[in-house]
Scaffold this active site. Structure first.
Site, PDB file in Angstrom:
ATOM      1  N   ASN A  63       0.837  -1.202   0.000  1.00  0.00           N
ATOM      2  CA  ASN A  63       0.000   0.000   0.000  1.00  0.00           C
ATOM      3  C   ASN A  63       0.872   1.253   0.000  1.00  0.00           C
ATOM      4  OD1 ASN A  63      -2.556   1.246   0.004  1.00  0.00           O
ATOM      5  ND2 ASN A  63      -2.420   1.652   2.195  1.00  0.00           N
ATOM      6  N   PHE A  67       4.809   0.074  11.923  1.00  0.00           N
ATOM      7  CA  PHE A  67       3.624   0.613  11.230  1.00  0.00           C
ATOM      8  C   PHE A  67       2.990  -0.415  10.297  1.00  0.00           C
ATOM      9  CE2 PHE A  67       6.315   4.510  11.643  1.00  0.00           C
ATOM     10  CZ  PHE A  67       5.428   5.327  12.306  1.00  0.00           C
ATOM     11  N   SER A  91      -4.687   2.113  17.556  1.00  0.00           N
ATOM     12  CA  SER A  91      -5.688   3.023  16.991  1.00  0.00           C
ATOM     13  C   SER A  91      -6.772   3.310  18.014  1.00  0.00           C
ATOM     14  CB  SER A  91      -6.310   2.340  15.772  1.00  0.00           C
ATOM     15  OG  SER A  91      -7.482   3.012  15.365  1.00  0.00           O
ATOM     16  N   ALA A  92      -7.361   4.483  17.900  1.00  0.00           N
ATOM     17  CA  ALA A  92      -8.502   4.830  18.752  1.00  0.00           C
ATOM     18  C   ALA A  92      -9.683   3.911  18.478  1.00  0.00           C
ATOM     19  CB  ALA A  92      -8.898   6.278  18.504  1.00  0.00           C
ATOM     20  N   TYR A  97     -10.442  -5.335  11.452  1.00  0.00           N
ATOM     21  CA  TYR A  97      -9.286  -4.432  11.583  1.00  0.00           C
ATOM     22  C   TYR A  97      -9.090  -4.038  13.048  1.00  0.00           C
ATOM     23  CZ  TYR A  97      -6.587  -0.147  11.740  1.00  0.00           C
ATOM     24  OH  TYR A  97      -5.661   0.802  12.089  1.00  0.00           O
ATOM     25  N   LYS A 113      -6.032  -4.930  15.988  1.00  0.00           N
ATOM     26  CA  LYS A 113      -5.265  -4.000  16.839  1.00  0.00           C
ATOM     27  C   LYS A 113      -5.404  -4.387  18.309  1.00  0.00           C
ATOM     28  CE  LYS A 113      -3.640  -1.346  13.629  1.00  0.00           C
ATOM     29  NZ  LYS A 113      -2.204  -1.313  13.329  1.00  0.00           N
ATOM     30  N   ASN A 154      -7.346  10.528  14.443  1.00  0.00           N
ATOM     31  CA  ASN A 154      -7.513  10.549  12.974  1.00  0.00           C
ATOM     32  C   ASN A 154      -6.402  11.352  12.295  1.00  0.00           C
ATOM     33  OD1 ASN A 154     -10.151   9.801  14.126  1.00  0.00           O
ATOM     34  ND2 ASN A 154     -10.862   9.861  12.019  1.00  0.00           N
ATOM     35  N   LEU A 197     -12.342  10.647   5.484  1.00  0.00           N
ATOM     36  CA  LEU A 197     -12.927  11.957   5.184  1.00  0.00           C
ATOM     37  C   LEU A 197     -11.945  12.922   4.509  1.00  0.00           C
ATOM     38  CD1 LEU A 197     -15.341  13.888   5.460  1.00  0.00           C
ATOM     39  CD2 LEU A 197     -14.385  14.605   7.662  1.00  0.00           C
ATOM     40  N   ARG A 227     -14.680  13.983  15.233  1.00  0.00           N
ATOM     41  CA  ARG A 227     -13.450  13.214  15.393  1.00  0.00           C
ATOM     42  C   ARG A 227     -12.310  14.120  15.824  1.00  0.00           C
ATOM     43  NH1 ARG A 227     -16.903  10.171  14.723  1.00  0.00           N
ATOM     44  NH2 ARG A 227     -17.062   8.328  13.392  1.00  0.00           N
TER      45      ARG A 227
END
Ligand code: NAD
Ligand code: WQD
Length: 340
Positions: A38, A83, A127-128, A151, A155, A181, A202, A233
């Site tokens: 990616n 990462f 991640s949140a 996903y 995490k 974010n 977004l 967010r």
């Protein structure tokens, strides 16, 4: 001048490439390890231009023990910033095994190879999303955890796995960073977020609408319990986020337990706040229409970032204006991303 060798898995990606710059500027020697599933090699070339230095780049997969073994054999690595992984929520519902394989199996193989080479310091990209639908905001690190998709579950499992690893061997140094974010781009406008196809998130959707690649933003729901009815967010500038990793490395040798830290600004903005701020920063219209809520979305998510200040001496410095200006500079200079 250079300090320690840091392996950056997934270092060609969006957050990794921005972090690479700050690490080099802070005097770290880095090695980027990525399978380019990616990302593009062009991102690394541009990072090299920004820092005016060649970067060691290894093409490999974290699930491939030999790929990793070769890196640890050739270089003396002090710590890993991890990462590498897959990150698209919707895709994870379609391809759960691929997410568990890349994210969980990949992290297991990485940690096993690290242990074999006696490298036991790792900073992990959490991640949140692990807070699920929080009962209240701002969100503190000790809030209950849950996941609603593969996903997020990957995490959550990795966090728990790393806790168990520490329980089994307390010489591990583990920092879990829970990002809110990430948005924005390096100030040069030469690197940034380059999603495949139509963006799910977004900010890239707004940016591609402003530049004329997309016609209209669908705002997913305007009947949430928020100040204007649209989802709220905690958007955080990717350079601030990158700095959180440098701060994590600064303390990692001295930690005495697994450290879990929110990286957010503490301020929540709605979808329409972001649209307005982007229009102002870009001078372009962002046409939008109200659409139904997106499955799995929550009303509000923003961090209590006070523990990050306490433990990492880190806080976000860039506001919504810089996030939008920098994102626009990247998008308008590179309307087709790295493919030019
Ligand atoms: P990204 O997709 O741009 O970067 C991930 C990188 O990992 C890519 O370069 C990809 O090629 C590489 N990669 C994937 N699987 C690999 C494998 N098996 N072996 C080697 N390399 C592999 O994503 P990002 O936005 O930079 O996110 C980085 C990390 O932060 C991810 O773990 C992601 O889950 C996490 N995160 C991201 C966000 C976000 O909104 N961007 C939020 C919270 C957490
Ligand atoms: C933000 C807001 C949408 C697109 C996701 C992952 C999370 C983390 C960050 C990795 C929401 C609204 C969006 C659009 C819209 N990633 N929206 N129209 O959902 O908060 O978080 O990325 O860890 O795990 O779930 O981010 O950017 O998709 O959405 O109205 O076309 O924008 O409903 O309110 P999200 P997002």
């Amino acid at each position: 001048m250079s300090k320690h060798k840091i392996l950056v898995t997934g270092g060609a990606g969006y957050i990794g490439s921005h972090t690479a710059i700050l690490l080099i500027e802070a005097g770290y020697d880095i090695i980027i390890f990525d399978n380019f599933s990616n990302a593009s090699k062009e991102s690394i070339k541009r990072v090299e231009t920004i820092v005016n230095k060649d970067i060691i780049l290894i093409e490999g997969d974290i699930r491939n023990r030999n790929d990793l073994h070769n890196v640890f054999t050739h270089y003396c690595i002090d710590a890993v910033i991890h990462f590498a992984g897959l990150k698209a929520v919707g895709e994870s519902v379609e391809k759960p095994l691929s997410y568990y394989d890349n994210n969980i199996n990949g992290t297991i193989v990485l940690c096993e190879v690290m242990a074999e080479h006696n490298c036991k310091s790792i900073v992990f990209s959490s991640s949140a999303t692990v807070y699920g639908d929080p009962h209240t905001t701002p969100i503190k690190e000790n809030f209950p955890l849950s996941a609603t998709n593969p996903y997020g579950r990957s995490k959550l499992f990795i966090e728990e796995m790393l806790h168990d690893l520490y329980i089994s061997d307390s010489s591990w140094k583990i920092i879990l960073l829970r990002y809110f974010n990430p948005v924005g781009a390096h100030i040069s406008g030469t690197i940034g977020e380059d999603p495949n196809g139509i963006p799910n998130n977004l900010m890239p959707f707004i940016a591609q609408t402003a530049v004329g690649k997309l016609n209209c933003l669908s705002v997913f729901g305007d009947d949430y319990d928020t100040h204007d009815g649209t989802g709220v967010r905690d958007y955080i500038h990717v350079t601030d986020l990158a700095d959180g990793h440098v701060k994590a490395l600064d303390i990692i040798k001295d930690i005495k337990k697994v450290i879990t830290v929110n990286l957010g600004t503490g301020t929540g903005y709605s979808v329409l706040d972001m649209v307005k701020a982007f229009e102002k920063a870009s001078g372009k219209d962002v046409p939008y229409c109200i659409a139904p809520r997106r499955a799995g979305d929550i009303a509000k998510c923003f961090a209590d970032p006070s523990y990050a200040k306490e433990v990492l001496n880190w806080e976000a410095t860039k506001g919504i204006e810089e996030m939008c200006q920098d994102s626009w500079r990247w998008q308008s200079n590179n309307p087709n991303g790295y493919e030019g």
